[in-house]
Design an enzyme around this catalytic site. Structure first.
Site, short mmCIF file in Angstrom:
data_model
loop_
_atom_site.label_atom_id
_atom_site.label_comp_id
_atom_site.label_asym_id
_atom_site.label_seq_id
_atom_site.Cartn_x
_atom_site.Cartn_y
_atom_site.Cartn_z
N GLU A 186 31.39 8.98 3.76
CA GLU A 186 32.00 8.99 5.10
C GLU A 186 30.94 9.41 6.12
O GLU A 186 30.97 10.52 6.64
CB GLU A 186 33.19 9.95 5.13
N HIS A 192 30.63 13.21 4.21
CA HIS A 192 31.41 13.67 3.07
C HIS A 192 31.25 12.69 1.91
O HIS A 192 31.28 11.47 2.11
CB HIS A 192 32.89 13.80 3.43
N GLU A 197 35.50 10.00 16.31
CA GLU A 197 35.57 11.30 15.64
C GLU A 197 35.91 12.41 16.64
O GLU A 197 36.22 12.14 17.81
CB GLU A 197 34.25 11.60 14.91
N ARG A 227 40.65 22.32 4.09
CA ARG A 227 39.39 21.69 4.47
C ARG A 227 38.30 22.69 4.84
O ARG A 227 37.23 22.28 5.29
CB ARG A 227 39.62 20.72 5.64
N GLU A 257 33.01 7.32 13.30
CA GLU A 257 32.98 7.21 11.84
C GLU A 257 33.50 5.84 11.43
O GLU A 257 34.49 5.35 11.98
CB GLU A 257 33.84 8.30 11.20
N GLU A 315 35.70 15.71 -3.31
CA GLU A 315 34.99 15.51 -2.05
C GLU A 315 34.10 16.70 -1.74
O GLU A 315 34.57 17.82 -1.55
CB GLU A 315 36.00 15.32 -0.91
N GLU A 323 29.09 9.93 9.53
CA GLU A 323 29.41 10.03 10.96
C GLU A 323 28.13 9.84 11.78
O GLU A 323 27.03 10.11 11.29
CB GLU A 323 30.04 11.38 11.27
N ARG A 341 31.77 18.33 1.03
CA ARG A 341 31.81 18.19 2.49
C ARG A 341 30.55 18.67 3.21
O ARG A 341 30.45 18.57 4.43
CB ARG A 341 33.03 18.95 3.03
N ASP A 400 0.85 -1.20 0.00
CA ASP A 400 0.00 0.00 0.00
C ASP A 400 0.88 1.25 0.00
O ASP A 400 1.41 1.64 1.04
CB ASP A 400 -0.92 -0.02 1.22
#
Length: 446
Positions: free
Chosen positions: A133, A246, A190, A318, A197, A335, A135, A337, A54
């Site tokens: 990645e 990430h 982490e 970063r 992680e 990557e 977390e 982030r 359903d």
């Protein structure tokens, strides 16, 4: 090697499997399932694509007058869960959702991703790979087995026991994932207390998204076995880092080459990689509602907690939204982030792929890479570098979502309309709520 119906029938018999979980994902990213007994009759129905459910009861699917939907199993996703109870062993398979007319259902997130992957293939690419990645936090359960905000460790980044008291929980999670066929690459504590992680090897986008959904199920199941609650909420605790997911992405060509790699290019990147980055940057503001889909997501996207809030890219730096990890050759990847683990993986990969390919198809050029710390730049300095901000609230993000033709086309009208409606309701509920912060700051002052 592809899994066949005969393989599954043999597993059911030899491993004494009593129940089958037919799993699929709703628009908000929640893994759902229909459980049936593992009888010959039910297996026949499964393999003949005759399993009905359903759809009107599922978030964002269909209205009650058009509720019949069918589950078509992807046999390659077959897994036998390493847990069970006195009622017998359980196995599962991830399914695509189809209409009674035998057409892929437009509101099935997995189907949305498959449609976008077909568009990618028309541009000459063979696969879109993802290394996620995700977390998560582990909190203690109270005497009623309800989640608290009390962590069971005081560990920090890469700490080990006895500081990291959740090590045994993580190890069991890794063992279960390995038994299920995951290739786990790393498992660690982490930055924040109670935060963890576990990284697993990249795969093609469809399999990677399936893996994310199974990963969440395993993490939550094993955590509860240890008297803990695992949450993928973006920012469960004020004043410490939130949880991200990430996304490491790469495109591969028909001949098996990484389309992002070029040893002669600037930073070892190909023109395709540069244009893909440009496309991501162009659409970043507009796809944020999909990448960060809850009110709480925007409590994570603030300066000072390692979460990206500025639309820019770099190599090792970063602080921007996008970075290019140091590995080159076949491991060259981009990557992103900003994504958090509350995102529906199928939908977020759909909009990321469409955004990047828009850059590739239109030969866009990425702006200069920003290798200095954006967090310490003044507003004037950021403006001089052309660096803009991501949306600061879910409300702003949802408004921006509808303004981007590339992103909305990637989602399709059905998903777009139902997602936006669900998020407008969520925001309205939040906007009317009087928080403790307001009481603390305004009650006596005014």
């Amino acid at each position: 090697m592809a899994i066949t119906a005969a393989d599954i029938r043999r597993d059911v018999k030899e491993k004494d499997i009593k129940f089958l979980r037919l799993m699929f994902t709703d628009i908000l990213g929640t893994l759902k399932n229909v459980e049936v007994p593992a009888t010959d009759e039910q297996l026949d129905k499964l393999f003949e694509n005759k399993m009905m459910f359903d759809g009107s009861s599922i978030e964002g699917f269909v209205r009650i007058n058009e509720s019949d939907m069918y589950l078509y199993p992807d046999l390659d996703t077959w897994i036998v869960f390493p847990w069970g109870d006195e009622y017998g062993k359980v196995a599962g398979v991830i399914c695509d959702v189809y209409t009674p007319e035998g057409e892929p259902f437009a509101g099935d997130p997995r189907g949305v991703l498959k449609r976008n992957l077909k568009s990618m293939e028309k541009l000459g690419f063979k696969s879109f790979n993802l290394g996620p990645e995700p977390e998560f936090f582990l909190f203690k359960l109270n005497e009623n087995a309800e989640p608290t905000l009390e962590v069971n460790d005081k560990g920090g980044y890469f700490d080990l026991a006895p500081t990291d008291l959740a090590g045994n929980t993580r190890r069991e999670i890794v063992n279960v994932l390995t038994d299920l066929g995951f290739e786990v690459e790393a498992s660690h504590h982490e930055v924040a207390i109670g935060q963890h992680e576990i990284d697993f090897k990249y795969a093609n986008a469809l399999k990677a998204c399936d893996n994310i959904q199974i990963f969440k199920l395993v993490v939550k199941t094993i955590a509860r076995k240890h008297g803990l609650h695992a949450t993928f909420m973006a920012k469960p605790v004020h004043g410490i880092n939130g949880s991200g997911m990430h996304c490491n992405m790469s495109l591969f060509t028909e001949d098996g080459k990484n389309a992002f790699a070029d040893p002669t290019g600037d930073m070892g990147l190909s023109a395709t990689a540069n244009s893909f980055i440009a496309g991501l940057l162009k659409h970043a503001y507009n796809f944020t509602a999909i990448a960060n889909p809850t009110v709480n997501s925007y409590k994570r996207l603030v300066p000072g907690y390692e979460a990206p809030v500025y639309v820019a890219w770099a190599g090792r730096n970063r602080s921007p939204l996008i970075r290019v990890p140091a590995s080159r050759g076949m491991s060259t990847r981009v990557e992103l982030r900003s994504v958090d683990p509350t995102a529906n993986p199928y939908l977020v990969l759909s909009v990321l792929l469409a955004s990047g390919l828009d850059g590739v198809e239109n030969k866009m050029e990425a702006p200069e890479a920003i290798e200095s710390n954006i967090y310490v730049m003044t507003e004037e300095e950021r403006k001089a570098h052309g660096i803009t901000d991501l949306p600061s609230t879910l409300h702003n993000a949802v408004k921006a979502l509808r303004e981007d033709d590339v992103v909305t086309e990637a989602l399709g009208e059905h998903v777009l309309v139902n997602f936006v409606e669900a998020k407008r309701i969520e925001w309205a509920s939040y906007a009317q709520f009087v928080s403790q912060w307001e009481i603390d700051n305004y009650l006596e002052l005014y």
